[in-house]
Motif scaffolding. Structure first.
Motif, short mmCIF file in Angstrom:
data_model
loop_
_atom_site.label_atom_id
_atom_site.label_comp_id
_atom_site.label_asym_id
_atom_site.label_seq_id
_atom_site.Cartn_x
_atom_site.Cartn_y
_atom_site.Cartn_z
N HIS A 131 -8.21 0.23 -5.17
CA HIS A 131 -7.48 1.20 -4.35
C HIS A 131 -8.25 1.51 -3.05
O HIS A 131 -7.67 1.52 -1.97
CB HIS A 131 -7.25 2.48 -5.15
N ASP A 162 0.67 0.46 -8.74
CA ASP A 162 0.28 -0.52 -9.75
C ASP A 162 1.41 -1.52 -9.99
O ASP A 162 2.39 -1.55 -9.23
CB ASP A 162 -0.13 0.18 -11.05
N GLU A 214 -1.70 5.92 -5.36
CA GLU A 214 -2.11 4.69 -6.05
C GLU A 214 -0.87 3.97 -6.53
O GLU A 214 0.06 4.59 -7.04
CB GLU A 214 -3.02 5.02 -7.23
N TRP A 256 -3.30 -1.33 1.78
CA TRP A 256 -2.12 -0.69 1.17
C TRP A 256 -0.82 -1.20 1.80
O TRP A 256 0.10 -0.43 2.14
CB TRP A 256 -2.22 0.84 1.30
#
Ligand SMILES: Nc1nc2c(c(=O)[nH]1)N[C@H]1C(S)=C(S)[C@@H](COP(=O)(O)O)O[C@H]1N2
Ligand SMILES: [Mo]
Length: 251
Positions: A192, A87, A85, A213
């Motif tokens: 995500h 951020d 993940e 992604w």
């Protein structure tokens, strides 16, 4: 052009729906369980539930399992498991290759550029489709202009921080005004599961072009076929055209 594709490119043997990342396996299983349960609840065969459209059922479904069903809903696709993940602090998008200035963008850099919002139909090559889905972000053409592209460049190679998926576009396709580096989907930050915080969104093409992604945009001198393209999908993936061309009418 019509909204509904008249002809889907035929998927290669072992279509994307069957590929085996662990999360996909779980979701497919859950989806089948949910489908079975709803079939019983609706008092009809599974096919009837699908045929009626999952939309109505989904709105009433307290389990949330119908999020995983086919119909006018999203399905989560990934060829990998355990994608990290990212951020605001950790995310980076690198643009390099045949450019004037190799540049790294953070989420805040992307947010500072002009934003474009599109509401179009999403179409996966395996048949499911989600009408009128908002996506927003920075036009890829804006990013390319920001870094400066070599006059000898011909194509783009996209890479993903899942470490496996890749995609490609010709430079001309990449400059289409409906190709976004998207940070918002359904008017929320891209989750995500949907490839956030940043995914590619190629509105006029089948959804496999919309790399999740997104971590790298590499400007190249020729098209390097992406993950599914090496497995038989068309590099030119215009929805509604049997053989897409760069000169295909847009939108
Ligand atoms: N990184 C990555 N991007 C990807 C994929 C993938 O497996 N990995 N699948 C593609 C396919 S085939 C589809 S249909 C869409 C699915 O997007 P979603 O999971 O947000 O519905 O992502 C595309 N982009
Ligand atoms: Mo797909």
């Amino acid at each position: 052009m019509s909204d509904s594709p008249s002809k889907l490119p035929s998927p290669p043997p072992g279509p994307e729906a069957d590929h085996g990342g662990a999360p996909v396996g779980r979701r497919v299983l859950l989806g089948m369980l949910g489908l079975g349960a709803l079939g019983v609840a609706a008092g009809g065969p599974i096919q009837d539930v699908v045929a009626k459209g999952i939309d109505t059922v989904a709105q009433k479904d307290p389990t949330g399992l119908s999020d995983l069903l086919p119909g006018n809903r999203f399905r989560y696709y990934t060829v990998t498991s355990d994608t990290p993940e990212m951020d605001e602090t950790t995310y980076r998008l690198q643009i390099g290759g045949m450019v004037d200035k190799q540049t790294t963008f953070r989420l805040s850099d992307l947010a500072a550029l002009p934003q474009t919002r599109l509401v179009r139909d999403v179409q996966c090559v395996t048949g499911w489709r989600v009408p009128k889905t908002p996506f927003a972000g920075v036009r890829l053409s804006t990013l390319l202009d920001t870094v400066g592209v070599s006059p000898r460049a011909k194509a783009i190679r996209f890479s993903c921080f899942d470490g496996a998926y890749t995609e490609s576009l010709t430079l001309e396709q990449a400059r289409h005004p409906e190709v976004l580096v998207a940070t918002s989907m359904e008017d929320k930050p891209v989750t995500h599961a949907h490839g956030g915080p940043v995914r590619l969104y190629v509105a006029p093409m089948y959804f496999y072009k919309s790399a999740k992604w997104l971590s790298g945009i590499n400007v190249t001198d020729k098209v390097i076929p992406g993950y599914w393209e090496r497995r038989g999908y068309d590099v030119d993936a215009w929805v509604g055209r049997s053989n897409g061309r760069d000169d295909a009418p847009t939108v």
